[in-house]
Design a protein around this motif. Structure first.
Motif, PDB file in Angstrom:
ATOM      1  N   LEU A 116      -3.315  -0.644  -0.158  1.00 24.78           N
ATOM      2  CA  LEU A 116      -2.267  -1.534   0.342  1.00 24.78           C
ATOM      3  C   LEU A 116      -2.601  -3.010   0.167  1.00 24.78           C
ATOM      4  O   LEU A 116      -1.706  -3.820  -0.077  1.00 24.78           O
ATOM      5  CB  LEU A 116      -1.968  -1.228   1.808  1.00 24.78           C
ATOM      6  CG  LEU A 116      -1.310   0.121   2.067  1.00 24.78           C
ATOM      7  CD1 LEU A 116      -1.082   0.324   3.557  1.00 24.78           C
ATOM      8  CD2 LEU A 116       0.000   0.243   1.322  1.00 24.78           C
ATOM      9  N   THR A 117      -3.853  -3.371   0.262  1.00 20.47           N
ATOM     10  CA  THR A 117      -4.239  -4.768   0.044  1.00 20.47           C
ATOM     11  C   THR A 117      -3.927  -5.172  -1.384  1.00 20.47           C
ATOM     12  O   THR A 117      -3.372  -6.241  -1.643  1.00 20.47           O
ATOM     13  CB  THR A 117      -5.741  -4.979   0.334  1.00 20.47           C
ATOM     14  OG1 THR A 117      -5.989  -4.588   1.686  1.00 20.47           O
ATOM     15  CG2 THR A 117      -6.142  -6.426   0.132  1.00 20.47           C
ATOM     16  N   PHE A 118      -4.260  -4.295  -2.323  1.00 19.24           N
ATOM     17  CA  PHE A 118      -3.975  -4.557  -3.738  1.00 19.24           C
ATOM     18  C   PHE A 118      -2.473  -4.719  -3.954  1.00 19.24           C
ATOM     19  O   PHE A 118      -2.027  -5.656  -4.607  1.00 19.24           O
ATOM     20  CB  PHE A 118      -4.522  -3.403  -4.593  1.00 19.24           C
ATOM     21  CG  PHE A 118      -4.223  -3.540  -6.047  1.00 19.24           C
ATOM     22  CD1 PHE A 118      -4.982  -4.374  -6.853  1.00 19.24           C
ATOM     23  CD2 PHE A 118      -3.177  -2.844  -6.626  1.00 19.24           C
ATOM     24  CE1 PHE A 118      -4.708  -4.513  -8.199  1.00 19.24           C
ATOM     25  CE2 PHE A 118      -2.889  -2.978  -7.974  1.00 19.24           C
ATOM     26  CZ  PHE A 118      -3.662  -3.813  -8.755  1.00 19.24           C
ATOM     27  N   VAL A 119      -1.676  -3.840  -3.367  1.00 16.36           N
ATOM     28  CA  VAL A 119      -0.219  -3.901  -3.519  1.00 16.36           C
ATOM     29  C   VAL A 119       0.323  -5.185  -2.913  1.00 16.36           C
ATOM     30  O   VAL A 119       1.106  -5.889  -3.537  1.00 16.36           O
ATOM     31  CB  VAL A 119       0.460  -2.659  -2.902  1.00 16.36           C
ATOM     32  CG1 VAL A 119       1.976  -2.819  -2.885  1.00 16.36           C
ATOM     33  CG2 VAL A 119       0.060  -1.398  -3.650  1.00 16.36           C
ATOM     34  N   ASP A 167       3.463   2.357 -12.656  1.00 17.49           N
ATOM     35  CA  ASP A 167       2.661   1.796 -11.570  1.00 17.49           C
ATOM     36  C   ASP A 167       1.753   0.686 -12.087  1.00 17.49           C
ATOM     37  O   ASP A 167       1.598  -0.350 -11.453  1.00 17.49           O
ATOM     38  CB  ASP A 167       1.814   2.873 -10.893  1.00 17.49           C
ATOM     39  CG  ASP A 167       2.607   3.746  -9.943  1.00 17.49           C
ATOM     40  OD1 ASP A 167       3.800   3.460  -9.712  1.00 17.49           O
ATOM     41  OD2 ASP A 167       2.031   4.718  -9.430  1.00 17.49           O
ATOM     42  N   TYR A 168       1.144   0.914 -13.238  1.00 13.28           N
ATOM     43  CA  TYR A 168       0.264  -0.100 -13.819  1.00 13.28           C
ATOM     44  C   TYR A 168       1.060  -1.360 -14.177  1.00 13.28           C
ATOM     45  O   TYR A 168       0.684  -2.467 -13.808  1.00 13.28           O
ATOM     46  CB  TYR A 168      -0.445   0.445 -15.056  1.00 13.28           C
ATOM     47  CG  TYR A 168      -1.246  -0.621 -15.765  1.00 13.28           C
ATOM     48  CD1 TYR A 168      -2.431  -1.102 -15.228  1.00 13.28           C
ATOM     49  CD2 TYR A 168      -0.797  -1.177 -16.953  1.00 13.28           C
ATOM     50  CE1 TYR A 168      -3.152  -2.110 -15.853  1.00 13.28           C
ATOM     51  CE2 TYR A 168      -1.512  -2.182 -17.594  1.00 13.28           C
ATOM     52  CZ  TYR A 168      -2.685  -2.637 -17.040  1.00 13.28           C
ATOM     53  OH  TYR A 168      -3.394  -3.644 -17.659  1.00 13.28           O
ATOM     54  N   LEU A 169       2.170  -1.193 -14.885  1.00  9.21           N
ATOM     55  CA  LEU A 169       2.956  -2.360 -15.298  1.00  9.21           C
ATOM     56  C   LEU A 169       3.509  -3.136 -14.111  1.00  9.21           C
ATOM     57  O   LEU A 169       3.628  -4.356 -14.166  1.00  9.21           O
ATOM     58  CB  LEU A 169       4.108  -1.945 -16.216  1.00  9.21           C
ATOM     59  CG  LEU A 169       3.746  -1.519 -17.632  1.00  9.21           C
ATOM     60  CD1 LEU A 169       5.009  -1.182 -18.418  1.00  9.21           C
ATOM     61  CD2 LEU A 169       2.949  -2.597 -18.358  1.00  9.21           C
ATOM     62  N   LEU A 170       3.818  -2.437 -13.039  1.00 10.54           N
ATOM     63  CA  LEU A 170       4.406  -3.085 -11.872  1.00 10.54           C
ATOM     64  C   LEU A 170       3.370  -3.603 -10.872  1.00 10.54           C
ATOM     65  O   LEU A 170       3.710  -4.161  -9.848  1.00 10.54           O
ATOM     66  CB  LEU A 170       5.367  -2.120 -11.163  1.00 10.54           C
ATOM     67  CG  LEU A 170       6.563  -1.682 -12.008  1.00 10.54           C
ATOM     68  CD1 LEU A 170       7.346  -0.601 -11.286  1.00 10.54           C
ATOM     69  CD2 LEU A 170       7.440  -2.855 -12.379  1.00 10.54           C
ATOM     70  N   GLY A 171       2.090  -3.388 -11.207  1.00 10.49           N
ATOM     71  CA  GLY A 171       1.035  -3.885 -10.340  1.00 10.49           C
ATOM     72  C   GLY A 171       0.708  -3.000  -9.162  1.00 10.49           C
ATOM     73  O   GLY A 171       0.107  -3.444  -8.186  1.00 10.49           O
ATOM     74  N   LEU A 172       1.101  -1.723  -9.234  1.00 12.87           N
ATOM     75  CA  LEU A 172       0.814  -0.790  -8.143  1.00 12.87           C
ATOM     76  C   LEU A 172      -0.438   0.033  -8.387  1.00 12.87           C
ATOM     77  O   LEU A 172      -0.889   0.738  -7.509  1.00 12.87           O
ATOM     78  CB  LEU A 172       2.018   0.140  -7.923  1.00 12.87           C
ATOM     79  CG  LEU A 172       3.321  -0.580  -7.574  1.00 12.87           C
ATOM     80  CD1 LEU A 172       4.470   0.404  -7.517  1.00 12.87           C
ATOM     81  CD2 LEU A 172       3.187  -1.330  -6.262  1.00 12.87           C
ATOM     82  N   GLU A 207      -4.408  -0.296 -10.323  1.00 20.45           N
ATOM     83  CA  GLU A 207      -5.339  -1.306 -10.810  1.00 20.45           C
ATOM     84  C   GLU A 207      -5.688  -1.153 -12.275  1.00 20.45           C
ATOM     85  O   GLU A 207      -6.050  -2.118 -12.917  1.00 20.45           O
ATOM     86  CB  GLU A 207      -6.625  -1.275  -9.976  1.00 20.45           C
ATOM     87  CG  GLU A 207      -6.352  -1.682  -8.531  1.00 20.45           C
ATOM     88  CD  GLU A 207      -7.600  -1.726  -7.699  1.00 20.45           C
ATOM     89  OE1 GLU A 207      -8.600  -2.281  -8.161  1.00 20.45           O
ATOM     90  OE2 GLU A 207      -7.554  -1.194  -6.579  1.00 20.45           O
ATOM     91  N   GLU A 208      -5.601   0.055 -12.805  1.00 21.31           N
ATOM     92  CA  GLU A 208      -5.986   0.269 -14.199  1.00 21.31           C
ATOM     93  C   GLU A 208      -4.928   1.076 -14.929  1.00 21.31           C
ATOM     94  O   GLU A 208      -4.235   1.896 -14.327  1.00 21.31           O
ATOM     95  CB  GLU A 208      -7.319   1.003 -14.275  1.00 21.31           C
ATOM     96  CG  GLU A 208      -8.471   0.189 -13.712  1.00 21.31           C
ATOM     97  CD  GLU A 208      -9.791   0.893 -13.858  1.00 21.31           C
ATOM     98  OE1 GLU A 208      -9.941   1.720 -14.766  1.00 21.31           O
ATOM     99  OE2 GLU A 208     -10.681   0.615 -13.043  1.00 21.31           O
ATOM    100  N   SER A 209      -4.862   0.849 -16.230  1.00 18.94           N
ATOM    101  CA  SER A 209      -3.955   1.628 -17.060  1.00 18.94           C
ATOM    102  C   SER A 209      -4.604   2.965 -17.363  1.00 18.94           C
ATOM    103  O   SER A 209      -5.759   3.208 -17.020  1.00 18.94           O
ATOM    104  CB  SER A 209      -3.649   0.883 -18.354  1.00 18.94           C
ATOM    105  OG  SER A 209      -4.808   0.822 -19.155  1.00 18.94           O
ATOM    106  N   LYS A 210      -3.873   3.840 -18.052  1.00 24.06           N
ATOM    107  CA  LYS A 210      -4.390   5.147 -18.439  1.00 24.06           C
ATOM    108  C   LYS A 210      -5.281   5.061 -19.675  1.00 24.06           C
ATOM    109  O   LYS A 210      -5.747   6.048 -20.161  1.00 24.06           O
ATOM    110  CB  LYS A 210      -3.251   6.126 -18.727  1.00 24.06           C
ATOM    111  CG  LYS A 210      -2.383   6.409 -17.542  1.00 24.06           C
ATOM    112  CD  LYS A 210      -1.392   7.518 -17.806  1.00 24.06           C
ATOM    113  CE  LYS A 210      -0.442   7.160 -18.932  1.00 24.06           C
ATOM    114  NZ  LYS A 210       0.623   8.127 -19.161  1.00 24.06           N
TER     115      LYS A 210
END
Length: 87
Positions: free
Chosen positions: A6-9, A76-81, A83-86
């Motif tokens: 949640l902090t990251f989000v 999720d990655y593109l929207l910033g939800l 932390e890392e891509s696949k």
């Protein structure tokens, strides 16, 4: 069930569309793809790609799906939800 940091989000939500804009620009440059070529691959205009990358336009769901498929990353990655891509 996946746990969300949640902090990251919260930190990424404060940035609004900047997180998305920065990520798609970084991915495009990393891949050596021009805005014109990306636009052609996604069946949109170069102007729209520029606007996405500058945070002036947000993609609709269909375009978000196309961007995810093109780059091989999650929404999720593109929207910033996430932390890392696949990658």
């Amino acid at each position: 069930m996946r746990m969300i940091n949640l902090t990251f989000v919260r930190n990424n939500i404060k940035d609004g569309g900047k997180v998305f804009a920065d990520k798609i620009k970084k991915l495009r440059i990393k891949g050596g793809v021009s805005q014109k070529d990306l636009a052609a691959a996604l069946n949109t205009s170069r102007s729209n790609i520029s606007k996405y990358e500058n945070g002036q336009l947000e993609p609709n769901i269909e375009m978000l799906k196309k961007l995810c498929a093109f780059y091989g990353v999650s929404a999720d990655y593109l929207l910033g939800l996430a932390e890392e891509s696949k990658e």
